[in-house]
Design a protein around this motif. Structure first.
Motif, short mmCIF file in Angstrom:
data_model
loop_
_atom_site.label_atom_id
_atom_site.label_comp_id
_atom_site.label_asym_id
_atom_site.label_seq_id
_atom_site.Cartn_x
_atom_site.Cartn_y
_atom_site.Cartn_z
N ILE A 11 0.91 -1.31 -0.02
CA ILE A 11 0.15 -0.07 -0.02
C ILE A 11 0.86 1.19 -0.06
N LEU A 12 0.55 2.16 -0.86
CA LEU A 12 1.13 3.44 -0.77
C LEU A 12 -0.11 4.65 -0.81
N THR A 13 0.35 5.43 0.37
CA THR A 13 -0.85 6.57 0.41
C THR A 13 -0.06 7.60 0.90
N GLY A 14 -0.61 8.92 1.12
CA GLY A 14 0.10 9.77 1.82
C GLY A 14 -0.72 11.20 1.96
N ASP A 15 -0.31 12.23 2.19
CA ASP A 15 -0.68 13.38 2.49
C ASP A 15 0.29 14.71 2.11
N ARG A 16 -0.57 15.78 1.31
CA ARG A 16 0.39 16.95 1.02
C ARG A 16 0.73 17.62 2.36
N THR A 49 7.07 17.45 -1.85
CA THR A 49 6.94 18.14 -3.31
C THR A 49 5.70 18.51 -3.89
N GLN A 50 4.70 17.53 -3.78
CA GLN A 50 3.40 17.61 -4.20
C GLN A 50 2.57 19.05 -3.50
N ALA A 51 3.07 19.27 -2.26
CA ALA A 51 2.62 20.32 -1.75
C ALA A 51 3.08 21.39 -2.62
N ASP A 143 4.90 8.04 -7.74
CA ASP A 143 5.08 7.53 -6.46
C ASP A 143 4.30 6.17 -6.47
N ILE A 144 3.00 6.26 -6.77
CA ILE A 144 2.61 4.72 -6.73
C ILE A 144 3.61 3.74 -7.46
N THR A 145 4.19 3.86 -8.49
CA THR A 145 4.85 2.77 -9.28
C THR A 145 6.20 2.55 -8.51
N LEU A 151 -2.19 -1.20 -4.13
CA LEU A 151 -3.27 -0.76 -3.35
C LEU A 151 -3.06 0.83 -3.02
N VAL A 152 -4.14 1.65 -3.46
CA VAL A 152 -3.98 3.12 -2.97
C VAL A 152 -5.20 3.41 -2.13
N PRO A 153 -5.25 3.56 -0.90
CA PRO A 153 -6.31 4.20 -0.12
C PRO A 153 -6.30 5.68 -0.42
N VAL A 154 -7.36 6.06 -1.16
CA VAL A 154 -7.62 7.45 -1.21
C VAL A 154 -9.04 7.76 -1.30
N GLY A 155 -9.33 9.12 -1.43
CA GLY A 155 -10.68 9.61 -1.48
C GLY A 155 -11.15 9.46 -2.92
N ASP A 157 -12.19 11.52 -4.82
CA ASP A 157 -11.61 12.82 -5.70
C ASP A 157 -10.26 12.28 -6.44
N GLN A 158 -9.59 11.19 -5.91
CA GLN A 158 -8.25 10.99 -6.32
C GLN A 158 -8.29 9.62 -7.37
N ALA A 159 -9.61 9.09 -7.58
CA ALA A 159 -9.83 7.97 -8.26
C ALA A 159 -9.10 8.28 -9.98
N1 TRP Z 1 -2.72 13.42 -3.67
C1 TRP Z 1 -2.41 13.00 -2.26
C2 TRP Z 1 -3.06 14.34 -1.43
O1 TRP Z 1 -3.72 15.22 -1.80
C3 TRP Z 1 -1.07 12.90 -1.49
C4 TRP Z 1 -0.34 11.91 -2.32
C5 TRP Z 1 0.90 11.94 -3.06
C6 TRP Z 1 -0.40 10.61 -2.79
N2 TRP Z 1 1.31 10.91 -3.80
C7 TRP Z 1 0.44 9.96 -3.48
C8 TRP Z 1 -1.65 9.72 -2.27
C9 TRP Z 1 0.48 8.72 -3.63
C10 TRP Z 1 -1.80 8.34 -2.53
C11 TRP Z 1 -0.66 7.90 -3.34
O2 TRP Z 1 -3.11 14.43 -0.13
#
Ligand code: TRP
Length: 339
Positions: A11-16, A49-51, A143-145, A151-155, A157-159
């Motif tokens: 699983i990868l997920t994360g937050d700005r 970085t995404q932030a 990031d994901i690859t 598996l990417v647990p996201v809201g 809007d991230q689909a």
């Molecule tokens: N986009 C996600 C967010 O808004 C953060 C994020 C960055 C992320 N890279 C990701 C989420 C990879 C899942 C997988 O907070």
């Protein structure tokens, strides 16, 4: 579990890292992540970085919030022995993958991404959208690859991001003639999005309708007092509405005692139950749930050096993993490695 064989799905997920996390994050994803770390190989990305893609004018805020979000993770029970927490900007492999992937995605495709489209409008970028922002779905695919996550647990809007990731995966696999990269699947939580305390669809720090995980007991009390209920429910004797009533929405999300809640709902609908009683019930639930989180958070915040060490170790582990993916891909594409 043997320390040598780890067949758990990745699983990868994360937050700005644009601000500390709040109750909406807790209900929608953090609680879930705490459970998933036992059954899955989980990586959490502090996405600084995404932030930066829409905060280039305030790198200091982005940097500061790396630690704030890390405090939040640890406070809710993310265990660094089970989950690898890492800092995105300190993983050069992610930048390199992004750069490679950019050649396999058209600008028109990026402009069609519905989430990016809405976000560009919301931010008023218009034609002045930063290239980094337009391209952040590519970076997210990297990031994901890079982590080889499936598996990417996201809201919800991230689909579209996952969809775009999988397009890139298929495109590259076709280019190199084998399935080197793995497609990923979004894990959208069953619980809906938690509304803000003002009843607006989304809890968000910038909207001023959020309860941060660091909220003091007084903050929580005030937030519940201000909470949106049923504006037509003027007297306790009047029948009240449950739908769209934030106090009941939060009780549904956080109260364990279903029977009491159903009973409150029935009495509220019927008339004869004032907002104050229901709010007091919610305040009790939130105070009990949030006090240990706040206390643990304060303990971590008092030891930032210890938390930085957790991030350093997590980032080192992630560096090996993500670099291995880039090396394989560079090799498959026939780029010079000189190593
Ligand atoms: N986009 C996600 C967010 O808004 C953060 C994020 C960055 C992320 N890279 C990701 C989420 C990879 C899942 C997988 O907070």
């Amino acid at each position: 579990m043997s320390p040598f064989i780890d067949n758990r799905p990745v699983i990868l997920t994360g937050d700005r890292t644009t601000g500390p996390l709040h109750l909406g994050h807790y209900a929608g994803s953090l609680k879930n992540r705490v459970a998933l770390q036992r059954t899955h190989r989980q990586f959490l990305l502090l996405a600084d970085t995404q932030a930066m893609t829409d905060n280039a004018n305030d790198p200091d805020k982005v940097r500061r919030n790396v630690l704030e979000v890390a405090f939040d993770y640890l406070a809710v029970g993310i265990n660094p022995a089970e989950t690898t927490i890492c800092v995105q900007s300190a993983l050069p492999a992610l930048a390199e993958l992004t750069l490679l992937y950019m050649n396999f995605v058209s600008v028109a495709r990026l402009e069609r991404n519905p989430t990016v489209k809405t976000e560009i409008q919301l931010r008023g970028f218009d034609r002045d959208v930063p290239a980094g922002f337009l391209c952040y779905p590519i970076a997210q695919a990297a990031d994901i690859t890079a982590f080889r996550a499936t598996l990417v647990p996201v809201g919800e809007d991230q689909a579209p991001m996952i969809e775009q990731t999988n397009e890139i995966v298929r495109r590259l696999n076709r280019q190199i003639g084998r399935d080197l990269l793995r497609e990923a699947e979004a894990m959208v939580p069953k619980v809906g999005r938690l509304p803000g305390i003002d009843g607006k669809a989304k809890m968000s720090e910038s909207q001023g309708n959020a309860i941060p995980l660091s909220a003091s007991a007084d903050d929580i009390r005030n937030a519940v007092r201000r909470m949106y209920t049923d504006p037509t429910h003027l007297r306790a004797a009047d029948p009240g509405k449950i739908e769209g009533n934030v106090v009941f929405t939060y009780l549904d999300a956080f109260a364990d005692d279903r029977e009491t809640i159903e009973d409150l709902k029935a009495r509220y609908r019927h008339g004869g139950l004032g907002d104050m009683i229901v709010k007091r019930q919610l305040e009790d639930v939130l105070q009990a749930m949030m006090a240990p989180i706040r206390e643990r958070r304060a303990e971590y915040a008092a030891e930032p050096g210890h938390v930085l060490e957790v991030l350093r170790q997590g980032t080192f582990a992630a560096r090996n993993r993500t670099q291995a993916t880039v090396d394989e891909l560079r090799n498959a594409l026939g780029l010079f490695a000189f190593s």
